[in-house]
Design a protein around this motif. Structure first.
Motif, PDB file in Angstrom:
ATOM      1  N   LYS A   1       1.628   7.948   0.420  1.00 37.43           N
ATOM      2  CA  LYS A   1       2.065   7.970   1.814  1.00 37.43           C
ATOM      3  C   LYS A   1       3.450   8.603   1.920  1.00 37.43           C
ATOM      4  CE  LYS A   1      -0.265   3.737   3.397  1.00 37.43           C
ATOM      5  NZ  LYS A   1      -1.138   4.329   4.434  1.00 37.43           N
TER       6      LYS A   1
ATOM      7  N   ASN B   1      -1.622  -1.323  -4.188  1.00 43.74           N
ATOM      8  CA  ASN B   1      -2.161   0.039  -4.303  1.00 43.74           C
ATOM      9  C   ASN B   1      -1.014   0.948  -4.709  1.00 43.74           C
ATOM     10  OD1 ASN B   1      -3.901   2.241  -4.166  1.00 43.74           O
ATOM     11  ND2 ASN B   1      -3.610   2.523  -1.949  1.00 43.74           N
TER      12      ASN B   1
ATOM     13  N   ASP C   1       0.838  -1.198   0.000  1.00 44.41           N
ATOM     14  CA  ASP C   1       0.000   0.000   0.000  1.00 44.41           C
ATOM     15  C   ASP C   1       0.876   1.252   0.000  1.00 44.41           C
ATOM     16  OD1 ASP C   1      -1.942   1.906   0.266  1.00 44.41           O
ATOM     17  OD2 ASP C   1      -2.519   1.362   2.325  1.00 44.41           O
TER      18      ASP C   1
ATOM     19  N   ASP D   1      -5.781   6.378  -0.638  1.00 45.35           N
ATOM     20  CA  ASP D   1      -5.130   5.587   0.412  1.00 45.35           C
ATOM     21  C   ASP D   1      -6.157   4.857   1.289  1.00 45.35           C
ATOM     22  OD1 ASP D   1      -3.099   4.505   1.881  1.00 45.35           O
ATOM     23  OD2 ASP D   1      -2.604   6.348   2.977  1.00 45.35           O
ATOM     24  N   ALA D   2      -7.416   5.219   1.169  1.00 48.29           N
ATOM     25  CA  ALA D   2      -8.462   4.471   1.891  1.00 48.29           C
ATOM     26  C   ALA D   2      -8.951   3.377   0.943  1.00 48.29           C
ATOM     27  CB  ALA D   2      -9.579   5.406   2.317  1.00 48.29           C
ATOM     28  N   GLU D   3      -8.004   2.482   0.583  1.00 42.93           N
ATOM     29  CA  GLU D   3      -8.259   1.474  -0.450  1.00 42.93           C
ATOM     30  C   GLU D   3      -8.769   0.155   0.124  1.00 42.93           C
ATOM     31  OE1 GLU D   3      -5.466   1.800   1.018  1.00 42.93           O
ATOM     32  OE2 GLU D   3      -4.885  -0.279   1.381  1.00 42.93           O
TER      33      GLU D   3
HETATM   34 ZN    ZN Z   1      -4.084   2.853   2.332  1.00 44.44          ZN
END
Ligand code: ZN
Ligand code: BES
Ligand code: ZN
Length: 496
Positions: free
Chosen positions: A277, A320, A270, A347-349
């Protein structure tokens, strides 16, 4: 590591170390420890008197060449107050003893179970504690010639009439611990060696070896089934997504009985995607597939333990990544259920891929849903690495899980799911949005999003972001992947 039940009286066991445990009470030298004390000429009594042997939790007292014993060492581990002693403490005591002795180059040990504790539960617990304690995350170190290794653990103290129960517990504990370590092995792999394709291959190989039915959906099948939420995360990566489906269907399961759906987040790396990030600590995001690994590990255990309930495991897996094909903040996606999602933060995957995972599990016939996911940084803020965050739509079902967690020695804490939180994800341009509009409550909001796809089915969400990885070693567990939630889920399913 070998683990067996030893029938010799403890004084005659020729081990490198005999291990037992003592309680924190006015006189910690009681029962079997008093018997050892007698053989050792009162040494333990003197240590207790001087304050060196107190029974305080995880206090170690190591005695070399103990008089009256064949063992080369005697290790007494503090087990805390007798009234508070339970299997969770025994598991830690056994695990911590193994790691303590391993670090001192001991290769074999015998654990003497105390009077009154010689049950099936104790052998199960000691097997779980020692086998999980023995796991190290050093697979990629090439120079292992100085490595310390435990070869065997014997469990002692069982009478002839207690032996059958002890053996039974031992086999069960071994199955559960091996499955937990299997999950930890998957999590420990870096993302270049654990892509969605590789994860699916490993899951398939395990399922076939265990006699479970398995189906791997590739990117074509995933597109045919219109899993738009999973595809939206996967589109930024050159690695194609996979959906792993493993089914345990015992002949004893009655028509109309509950069918458990286990859904695990398996983002093999991720980066955050376009909502990227920070570089610092990003390497840890290889463990963003821990939820999926746990569920695959649970299935491995169930295949051997054979509960009477049907279980369907669904693991959506993807990377991701940012890139020319990646989805962008503001993109609108249509999940398999038909709901539209505005992706405000790429990022809210995890919740996106779980949306399709949960929906698919229901479509396959699951009536009771449990998902596990390294879902939010917010749960780490709330509970640190101590408790798993638990969310549930059905209190009776959630209470059952929390009770199993107690027995399994896995700390879990329920967090709220009030309807008021739904406001935060109400969409402005689509049905829902993937992050909250307000501030705070991040772990609940992640759960609220998944709930949108569960319909009326009783459902539990486990946020394991803080607990799936040990940043520092614990006395009973190495640094690295923990395999958390596996034992709880196995216990819960076995209780059906
Ligand atoms: Zn994430
Ligand atoms: N995989 C992360 C969550 C995570 C954080 C796991 C720390 C392990 C340790 C997840 O996909 C994520 O990035 N969540 C975001 C959600 C936010 C954008 C609403 C987070 O928690 O920051
Ligand atoms: Zn993630």
């Amino acid at each position: 590591m070998q683990i067996t039940l030893e029938s010799k009286p403890f004084a005659g066991i020729e081990s490198e170390a005999l291990v037992s445990y003592v309680f924190e009470e006015s006189d910690p030298v009681q029962g079997r420890v008093a018997e050892i004390n007698k053989l050792a000429g009162g040494l333990l009594g003197r240590l207790a008197k001087s304050g060196e042997l107190t029974g305080k939790t995880l206090e170690f007292t190591l005695i070399h060449a103990p008089a009256g014993l064949k063992a080369a060492r005697l290790l007494l581990v503090g087990a805390g107050k007798r009234e508070q002693f339970n299997s969770a403490t025994l598991r830690k005591v056994a695990g911590a003893a193994l790691r303590y002795l391993k670090s001192r180059s001991v290769k074999n040990l015998a654990v003497l179970v105390r009077e009154g504790d010689t049950t099936a539960e104790s052998t199960q617990t000691i097997a779980e504690g020692t086998l999980t304690a023995d796991f190290e995350s050093d697979k990629y170190k090439t120079d292992k010639k100085n490595d310390k290794k435990i070869e065997s653990v014997a469990i002692a103290g069982y009478s002839d009439s207690e032996r059958a129960a002890g053996e039974k517990g031992l086999v069960k504990g071994r199955t559960i611990a091996d499955s937990q370590n299997f999950a930890r092995d998957l999590v420990n792999e870096p993302s270049n060696k654990m892509t969605p394709t590789i994860l699916a291959q490993k899951a398939e190989a395990m399922a076939k070896a265990a006699g479970l039915s398995v189906e791997i959906l590739d990117e074509k099948k995933i597109a045919e089934l219109k899993m738009g939420a999973l595809l939206s995360v996967a589109q930024g990566s050159v690695e194609p997504p996979r959906m792993v489906v493993i089914t345990y269907n015992p002949p004893s399961a009655k028509p109309g009985a509950p069918v458990i759906g286990l859904i695990g987040k398996a983002v093999t790396f991720d980066t955050g995607g376009i909502s990227i990030k920070p570089a610092d600590g990003m390497e840890k995001m290889k463990y963003d597939m821990a939820g999926g690994a746990t569920m695959i590990g649970v299935m491995r255990a169930l295949a051997a333990l054979k509960p009477n309930v049907k279980v369907i495991c669904v693991v959506p897996s993807t990377e991701n990544m940012p890139g020319g094909h990646a989805q962008k903040p503001g993109d609108i996606q249509t999940a398999m259920s038909g709901k539209t999602i505005e992706v405000l933060n790429t990022d809210a995957e995890g919740r996106l891929i779980l949306a399709d995972g949960v929906h698919y599990a229901k479509q396959l016939g699951a009536t009771h849903l449990i998902d596990a996911a390294t879902l939010t940084g917010a749960v780490v803020v709330a509970l640190a690495g101590i408790n798993v965050g638990v969310f549930g739509s059905d209190q009776a079902f959630t209470d059952k899980l929390l009770a199993s967690a107690k027995v399994a020695g896995e700390k879990m804490w329920q967090l709220p799911m009030d309807e008021e939180y739904r406001e935060f994800i109400k969409g402005t341009v689509a049905d829902i949005q993937n992050i909250g509009s307000g501030k705070g409550g991040g772990a609940t909001i992640g759960a609220m999003f998944i709930k949108e796809f569960t319909g009326d089915s009783p459902w539990i969400h486990l946020d394991i972001a803080g607990t799936a990885w040990n940043d520092d070693a614990k006395p009973w567990l190495a640094k690295g992947p923990t395999g958390v939630a596996l034992r709880t889920l196995v216990h819960l399913i076995m209780s059906y």
